[in-house]
Design a protein around this motif. Structure first.
Motif, PDB file in Angstrom:
ATOM      1  N   ALA A 173      30.408  78.884  -3.904  1.00 38.71           N
ATOM      2  CA  ALA A 173      29.873  77.646  -4.462  1.00 38.71           C
ATOM      3  C   ALA A 173      28.391  77.831  -4.724  1.00 38.71           C
ATOM      4  O   ALA A 173      27.707  78.601  -4.041  1.00 38.71           O
ATOM      5  N   ARG A 174      27.879  77.123  -5.704  1.00 39.77           N
ATOM      6  CA  ARG A 174      26.454  77.207  -6.004  1.00 39.77           C
ATOM      7  C   ARG A 174      25.641  76.550  -4.893  1.00 39.77           C
ATOM      8  O   ARG A 174      26.103  75.650  -4.199  1.00 39.77           O
ATOM      9  N   ALA A 175      24.399  76.991  -4.765  1.00 35.98           N
ATOM     10  CA  ALA A 175      23.518  76.411  -3.747  1.00 35.98           C
ATOM     11  C   ALA A 175      23.381  74.908  -3.927  1.00 35.98           C
ATOM     12  O   ALA A 175      23.271  74.159  -2.948  1.00 35.98           O
ATOM     13  N   SER A 176      23.415  74.451  -5.178  1.00 35.78           N
ATOM     14  CA  SER A 176      23.246  73.030  -5.454  1.00 35.78           C
ATOM     15  C   SER A 176      24.394  72.183  -4.922  1.00 35.78           C
ATOM     16  O   SER A 176      24.252  70.957  -4.784  1.00 35.78           O
ATOM     17  N   ALA A 177      25.536  72.811  -4.625  1.00 38.28           N
ATOM     18  CA  ALA A 177      26.653  72.049  -4.056  1.00 38.28           C
ATOM     19  C   ALA A 177      26.369  71.624  -2.624  1.00 38.28           C
ATOM     20  O   ALA A 177      26.931  70.631  -2.142  1.00 38.28           O
ATOM     21  N   TYR A 178      25.490  72.373  -1.971  1.00 37.22           N
ATOM     22  CA  TYR A 178      25.157  72.077  -0.572  1.00 37.22           C
ATOM     23  C   TYR A 178      24.025  71.048  -0.550  1.00 37.22           C
ATOM     24  O   TYR A 178      22.866  71.360  -0.298  1.00 37.22           O
ATOM     25  N   LYS A 179      24.393  69.803  -0.819  1.00 32.09           N
ATOM     26  CA  LYS A 179      23.407  68.723  -0.787  1.00 32.09           C
ATOM     27  C   LYS A 179      22.941  68.502   0.653  1.00 32.09           C
ATOM     28  O   LYS A 179      23.616  68.907   1.597  1.00 32.09           O
ATOM     29  N   CYS A 180      21.812  67.840   0.777  1.00 33.76           N
ATOM     30  CA  CYS A 180      21.207  67.686   2.097  1.00 33.76           C
ATOM     31  C   CYS A 180      22.132  66.999   3.081  1.00 33.76           C
ATOM     32  O   CYS A 180      22.217  67.380   4.245  1.00 33.76           O
ATOM     33  N   GLY A 181      22.857  65.983   2.614  1.00 34.14           N
ATOM     34  CA  GLY A 181      23.707  65.243   3.531  1.00 34.14           C
ATOM     35  C   GLY A 181      22.881  64.496   4.565  1.00 34.14           C
ATOM     36  O   GLY A 181      21.737  64.104   4.333  1.00 34.14           O
ATOM     37  N   GLU A 182      23.466  64.308   5.728  1.00 36.27           N
ATOM     38  CA  GLU A 182      22.784  63.624   6.818  1.00 36.27           C
ATOM     39  C   GLU A 182      21.845  64.606   7.522  1.00 36.27           C
ATOM     40  O   GLU A 182      22.260  65.691   7.921  1.00 36.27           O
ATOM     41  N   ALA A 183      20.585  64.215   7.657  1.00 37.34           N
ATOM     42  CA  ALA A 183      19.604  65.044   8.366  1.00 37.34           C
ATOM     43  C   ALA A 183      19.448  64.509   9.785  1.00 37.34           C
ATOM     44  O   ALA A 183      19.425  63.293  10.004  1.00 37.34           O
ATOM     45  N   TRP A 184      19.319  65.435  10.737  1.00 35.28           N
ATOM     46  CA  TRP A 184      19.335  65.048  12.147  1.00 35.28           C
ATOM     47  C   TRP A 184      18.144  65.604  12.913  1.00 35.28           C
ATOM     48  O   TRP A 184      17.680  66.716  12.646  1.00 35.28           O
ATOM     49  N   SER A 185      17.721  64.829  13.902  1.00 36.89           N
ATOM     50  CA  SER A 185      16.994  65.358  15.045  1.00 36.89           C
ATOM     51  C   SER A 185      18.024  65.485  16.164  1.00 36.89           C
ATOM     52  O   SER A 185      18.716  64.509  16.482  1.00 36.89           O
ATOM     53  N   THR A 186      18.133  66.671  16.754  1.00 35.73           N
ATOM     54  CA  THR A 186      19.214  66.966  17.690  1.00 35.73           C
ATOM     55  C   THR A 186      18.664  67.039  19.106  1.00 35.73           C
ATOM     56  O   THR A 186      17.839  67.904  19.425  1.00 35.73           O
ATOM     57  N   LEU A 187      19.110  66.134  19.947  1.00 32.67           N
ATOM     58  CA  LEU A 187      18.718  66.099  21.354  1.00 32.67           C
ATOM     59  C   LEU A 187      19.826  66.744  22.188  1.00 32.67           C
ATOM     60  O   LEU A 187      20.998  66.349  22.092  1.00 32.67           O
ATOM     61  N   VAL A 188      19.448  67.736  22.982  1.00 34.86           N
ATOM     62  CA  VAL A 188      20.399  68.461  23.813  1.00 34.86           C
ATOM     63  C   VAL A 188      19.989  68.299  25.269  1.00 34.86           C
ATOM     64  O   VAL A 188      18.872  68.656  25.655  1.00 34.86           O
ATOM     65  N   HIS A 189      20.893  67.761  26.072  1.00 35.27           N
ATOM     66  CA  HIS A 189      20.674  67.626  27.507  1.00 35.27           C
ATOM     67  C   HIS A 189      21.669  68.524  28.230  1.00 35.27           C
ATOM     68  O   HIS A 189      22.882  68.324  28.122  1.00 35.27           O
ATOM     69  N   HIS A 190      21.148  69.532  28.931  1.00 32.02           N
ATOM     70  CA  HIS A 190      21.988  70.415  29.733  1.00 32.02           C
ATOM     71  C   HIS A 190      22.149  69.774  31.104  1.00 32.02           C
ATOM     72  O   HIS A 190      21.213  69.723  31.896  1.00 32.02           O
ATOM     73  N   ARG A 191      23.338  69.259  31.374  1.00 31.78           N
ATOM     74  CA  ARG A 191      23.541  68.478  32.586  1.00 31.78           C
ATOM     75  C   ARG A 191      23.310  69.259  33.884  1.00 31.78           C
ATOM     76  O   ARG A 191      22.654  68.749  34.796  1.00 31.78           O
ATOM     77  N   PRO A 192      23.815  70.500  34.015  1.00 30.58           N
ATOM     78  CA  PRO A 192      23.650  71.187  35.300  1.00 30.58           C
ATOM     79  C   PRO A 192      22.193  71.390  35.711  1.00 30.58           C
ATOM     80  O   PRO A 192      21.859  71.324  36.895  1.00 30.58           O
ATOM     81  N   SER A 193      21.304  71.663  34.743  1.00 30.52           N
ATOM     82  CA  SER A 193      19.896  71.912  35.070  1.00 30.52           C
ATOM     83  C   SER A 193      18.999  70.720  34.789  1.00 30.52           C
ATOM     84  O   SER A 193      17.810  70.742  35.137  1.00 30.52           O
ATOM     85  N   ASP A 194      19.534  69.686  34.141  1.00 29.23           N
ATOM     86  CA  ASP A 194      18.779  68.515  33.699  1.00 29.23           C
ATOM     87  C   ASP A 194      17.657  68.899  32.745  1.00 29.23           C
ATOM     88  O   ASP A 194      16.638  68.207  32.653  1.00 29.23           O
ATOM     89  N   ARG A 195      17.807  70.008  32.025  1.00 25.47           N
ATOM     90  CA  ARG A 195      16.820  70.410  31.034  1.00 25.47           C
ATOM     91  C   ARG A 195      17.143  69.744  29.701  1.00 25.47           C
ATOM     92  O   ARG A 195      18.315  69.615  29.324  1.00 25.47           O
ATOM     93  N   ARG A 196      16.069  69.350  29.001  1.00 27.45           N
ATOM     94  CA  ARG A 196      16.233  68.599  27.754  1.00 27.45           C
ATOM     95  C   ARG A 196      15.454  69.276  26.634  1.00 27.45           C
ATOM     96  O   ARG A 196      14.327  69.736  26.834  1.00 27.45           O
ATOM     97  N   LEU A 197      16.081  69.291  25.456  1.00 25.18           N
ATOM     98  CA  LEU A 197      15.557  69.999  24.301  1.00 25.18           C
ATOM     99  C   LEU A 197      15.737  69.131  23.067  1.00 25.18           C
ATOM    100  O   LEU A 197      16.772  68.493  22.894  1.00 25.18           O
TER     101      LEU A 197
END
Length: 306
Positions: A173-197
Motif C-alpha cells: 500500500a502507498r504511504a498515503s494510505a497510512y493516515k494518522c488515525g488516532e494519536a496517543w500518549s501512552t501511559l504504562v504502569h508496571h504493576r510488580p515494580s510500580d514503575r510508570r512510563l
C-alpha cells in the motif's frame, strides 16, 4: 519542507547518549529500536510500541507501494531479543509507526492495541478480530504485567496524511494510505515494580489531557519539533513532561527513518526538522526543572528509573 541543506551532527550531542544501562536483575527495562519503537520488558512479560523495522528508503516511499520487510523485522526482533509480546501499540498509524505493527504481532502472538485505525491495519494484514483491541481513551487496560492507558493526543503539525483509516490496509500500500488515525500518549504502569512510563509518540498534545497523570520517565517524541515556533516547544514540555512530574526524559523520533537500522543512525535532515533547535530549547527547560535529559542508544537495554 524547508530548503536548508544538510542535517544536524549527532557527534555534537554525544554526551546525551548516557541513559542508564540496565543491570542484571533490573525489574523493568526499555529498549529503543528507532523512531518510537520501544520494548518494555520485565523478563517475563513485555509490550512494544509501533514495532517499525522495515524503514523503506525515501525513494521507495515516494515511488512505490510498501510492504513490511520480513528479513528486517525478523532480524530486528532477534536483535532486540524478544519472541513473545502481550501487545504492540502504534502511537498513531502513519507508515513509520504502524506499517509493521501487525507483522510483529503475528510473529510474537501479540494483540494490536489502539484505535479504530490500528484495527484496520491489523485486519488488512489478516489478524483475527480477537487479536485487535480498540481502546476507550483514558481507560486503563491490563496487558500481562502492565496497566496501559491511551490518552488522546495530536500529531505534531504538519500532519502530511491526516484523517482516520476506514478500510483495511492490505500491503502493498502507498504511504498515503497510512493516515494518522488516532494519536496517543501512552501511559504504562508496571504493576510488580510500580514503575510508570509515559510515551509521547508525536510532538503533539491536547492541552490538559495528561492532568492528574503521573510518570517517572517520559520517552518524548520530537519529530518536527525543531521547526515549530519556540512557544510551541515550551507548551509541549509543559503539557507532556511537567504535567506528569517526570524526572527523566529520553528523546525519540529524531532519527532518519528512511535509513535501515543496520547502518549508523543519523538525524533527520534540516529540510524536515532541526534537532539543533530541539536540543537547545529542551536542554534549557530540563536544566530549569532539574530533569535528566537523554538521547537513547539503539538496541541498549536501559533502566531509566535507576
Amino acid at each position: 519542507m524547508r530548503l536548508r541543506l544538510g542535517r544536524p551532527n549527532l557527534a555534537d550531542y554525544a554526551g546525551y547518549f548516557d541513559a542508564p544501562a540496565a543491570r542484571d536483575g533490573a525489574p523493568l527495562t526499555v529498549t529503543w529500536a528507532g523512531v518510537t519503537t520501544l520494548l518494555i520488558d520485565d523478563g517475563e512479560s513485555a509490550v512494544m510500541t509501533d514495532g517499525f523495522f522495515s524503514r523503506p528508503s525515501l525513494a521507495e516511499v515516494g515511488l512505490r507501494s510498501l510492504s513490511p520487510s520480513a528479513p528486517r523485522i525478523d532480524g530486528s526482533l532477534a536483535r532486540i531479543g524478544i519472541q513473545r509480546l502481550e501487545a504492540v501499540m502504534p502511537v498513531h498509524t502513519h507508515f513509520d509507526h504502524a506499517m509493521d505493527t501487525a507483522a510483529v504481532a503475528e510473529r510474537t502472538g501479540a494483540k494490536v492495541v489502539g484505535g479504530k485505525s490500528a484495527r484496520q491495519v491489523g485486519l488488512g494484514h489478516g489478524l483475527p478480530d480477537d487479536r485487535l483491541v480498540v481502546v476507550t481513551p483514558g481507560e486503563a487496560i491490563t496487558l500481562g504485567a502492565y496497566d496501559v492507558t491511551l490518552v488522546e493526543s495530536e500529531h505534531c503539525p504538519p500532519d502530511r496524511f491526516p484523517g482516520v483509516i476506514t478500510e483495511p490496509i492490505a500491503p502493498p500500500a502507498r504511504a498515503s494510505a497510512y493516515k494518522c488515525g488516532e494519536a496517543w500518549s501512552t501511559l504504562v504502569h508496571h504493576r510488580p515494580s510500580d514503575r510508570r512510563l509515559l510515551i509521547v509518540g508525536s510532538a503533539g498534545f491536547v492541552p490538559g489531557a495528561l492532568a492528574g497523570q503521573r510518570a517517572d520517565v517520559v520517552y518524548l517524541g520530537v519529530g518536527q519539533l525543531g521547526v515549530q515556533p519556540e512557544q510551541y516547544l515550551l507548551d509541549y514540555w509543559a503539557q507532556a513532561v511537567r504535567a506528569v512530574g517526570a524526572r527523566r526524559v529520553v528523546l525519540t523520533h529524531w532519527d532518519d527513518f528512511f535509513r535501515p537500522l543496520h547502518k549508523p543512525l543519523r538525524a533527520l535532515p534540516y529540510a524536515g526538522d532541526d534537532l539543533d533547535v530541539t536540543m537547545r530549547v529542551l536542554s534549557r527547560l530540563a536544566g530549569e526543572d532539574g530533569v535528566a535529559l537523554h538521547l537513547p542508544t539503539l538496541w541498549q537495554r536501559a533502566d531509566p528509573w535507576n
